[in-house]
Design a protein around this motif. Structure first.
Motif, PDB file in Angstrom:
ATOM      1  N   GLU A   1      -0.637   5.950   7.827  1.00  0.00           N
ATOM      2  CA  GLU A   1      -1.902   6.287   6.916  1.00  0.00           C
ATOM      3  C   GLU A   1      -3.217   5.141   7.095  1.00  0.00           C
ATOM      4  O   GLU A   1      -4.007   5.550   7.364  1.00  0.00           O
ATOM      5  N   ALA A   2      -2.465   3.796   6.895  1.00  0.00           N
ATOM      6  CA  ALA A   2      -3.337   2.941   7.115  1.00  0.00           C
ATOM      7  C   ALA A   2      -4.127   2.644   8.352  1.00  0.00           C
ATOM      8  O   ALA A   2      -5.430   2.434   8.610  1.00  0.00           O
TER       9      ALA A   2
ATOM     10  N   ASN B   1      -6.902  -0.066  -5.370  1.00  0.00           N
ATOM     11  CA  ASN B   1      -5.656   0.950  -5.674  1.00  0.00           C
ATOM     12  C   ASN B   1      -6.268   1.607  -6.762  1.00  0.00           C
ATOM     13  O   ASN B   1      -7.247   1.095  -7.824  1.00  0.00           O
TER      14      ASN B   1
ATOM     15  N   SER C   1       4.126   1.206   1.294  1.00  0.00           N
ATOM     16  CA  SER C   1       3.235   1.165   1.977  1.00  0.00           C
ATOM     17  C   SER C   1       3.245   1.850   3.380  1.00  0.00           C
ATOM     18  O   SER C   1       4.447   2.511   3.639  1.00  0.00           O
ATOM     19  N   ASN C   2       2.317   2.669   3.806  1.00  0.00           N
ATOM     20  CA  ASN C   2       2.478   3.358   4.927  1.00  0.00           C
ATOM     21  C   ASN C   2       1.557   3.103   5.917  1.00  0.00           C
ATOM     22  O   ASN C   2       0.363   3.362   5.868  1.00  0.00           O
TER      23      ASN C   2
ATOM     24  N   THR D   1      -2.695  11.824   4.285  1.00  0.00           N
ATOM     25  CA  THR D   1      -1.308  11.889   3.584  1.00  0.00           C
ATOM     26  C   THR D   1      -0.365  12.253   4.813  1.00  0.00           C
ATOM     27  O   THR D   1      -0.850  12.614   5.807  1.00  0.00           O
TER      28      THR D   1
ATOM     29  N   GLN E   1      -0.296  -0.553  -0.397  1.00  0.00           N
ATOM     30  CA  GLN E   1      -1.119   0.198   0.590  1.00  0.00           C
ATOM     31  C   GLN E   1      -2.535  -0.426   0.670  1.00  0.00           C
ATOM     32  O   GLN E   1      -3.032  -0.664   1.848  1.00  0.00           O
ATOM     33  N   ARG E   2      -3.114  -0.815  -0.368  1.00  0.00           N
ATOM     34  CA  ARG E   2      -4.443  -1.523  -0.469  1.00  0.00           C
ATOM     35  C   ARG E   2      -4.488  -2.696   0.378  1.00  0.00           C
ATOM     36  O   ARG E   2      -5.062  -2.874   1.304  1.00  0.00           O
TER      37      ARG E   2
ATOM     38  N   THR F   1      -6.412   3.740  -2.813  1.00  0.00           N
ATOM     39  CA  THR F   1      -4.889   4.022  -2.421  1.00  0.00           C
ATOM     40  C   THR F   1      -3.965   4.510  -3.756  1.00  0.00           C
ATOM     41  O   THR F   1      -4.502   4.066  -4.810  1.00  0.00           O
TER      42      THR F   1
ATOM     43  N   GLY G   1      -0.283   7.498   0.871  1.00  0.00           N
ATOM     44  CA  GLY G   1       0.505   6.364   0.913  1.00  0.00           C
ATOM     45  C   GLY G   1       2.192   6.770   0.810  1.00  0.00           C
ATOM     46  O   GLY G   1       2.810   5.982   1.492  1.00  0.00           O
ATOM     47  N   TYR G   2       2.373   7.699   0.270  1.00  0.00           N
ATOM     48  CA  TYR G   2       3.994   8.330   0.419  1.00  0.00           C
ATOM     49  C   TYR G   2       4.329   8.961   1.318  1.00  0.00           C
ATOM     50  O   TYR G   2       3.562   9.730   1.982  1.00  0.00           O
TER      51      TYR G   2
ATOM     52  N   SER H   1      -5.800   7.532   0.200  1.00  0.00           N
ATOM     53  CA  SER H   1      -4.722   7.415   1.098  1.00  0.00           C
ATOM     54  C   SER H   1      -3.564   7.691   0.018  1.00  0.00           C
ATOM     55  O   SER H   1      -3.280   6.870  -0.926  1.00  0.00           O
TER      56      SER H   1
END
Length: 178
Positions: free
Chosen positions: A5-6, A76, A1-2, A133, A35-36, A30, A93-94, A91
């Motif tokens: 970005e969230a 997702n 997760s990021n 991103t 991430q979701r 996502t 996410g990476y 998103s």
């Protein structure tokens, strides 16, 4: 997760609620369920601290038109097929790891046929898509990938960046590079 970005997703959603035109619909996609889940957690946190946002979000979640669900979704990529909205926030996410290395293992995207799921995700927007991103497309080293998914992701991000920067020549070059 990021997390970064969230947080940006929440900011974009709040902005959308303030500037929405013509009763547009919105969805969030996502790359993975972690991430979701993080985005859903941050939405809950924002609702606890901002009552106005909480009211708008609740109204958005239950929107229907002619009996059809047109409300906000946070999904997702594996669970988004068939869902379309006017605006999509995607998103990636990476991000780079602690050593500054960007991992290019994108789960299902790195597998044979992964490009099909990418295609599903990027075609869910009827009017516009916002890509969130944490890296530049040039940082993705996917040339050695044995499957096309990561290569298509890089090309798609390059295209999005070119369009966003109003660089029509580069956008056309990318489109013709396939």
């Amino acid at each position: 997760s990021n997390y970064a970005e969230a947080k940006e997703i929440i900011r974009l959603l709040k902005d959308f609620f303030e500037t929405r035109m013509a009763n547009e619909t919105i969805g969030i996609i996502t790359f993975n369920s972690n991430q979701r889940d993080l985005i859903e957690e941050l939405l809950d946190e924002e609702c606890r601290s901002d009552n106005s946002f909480a009211v708008k979000l609740q109204e958005e979640l239950i929107r229907k038109r002619n009996g059809e669900d047109i409300g906000l979704f946070v999904k997702n990529i594996e669970n988004v097929q068939g869902d379309e909205r006017d605006v999509i926030i995607f998103s990636i996410g990476y991000a780079k790891d602690d050593r500054g290395r960007l991992v290019t293992q994108f789960g299902w995207l790195s597998q044979k046929g992964g490009e099909n799921r990418l295609n599903v995700a990027i075609t869910r927007a009827k009017r516009e898509i916002h890509i969130v991103t944490s890296f530049e497309p040039s940082e993705l080293q996917v040339e050695q990938s044995k499957n096309n998914g990561p290569k298509y992701l890089k090309k798609y991000l390059e295209y999005c960046f070119a369009v966003s920067n109003k660089d029509k020549a580069s956008a056309q070059q990318i489109l013709h590079s396939f």
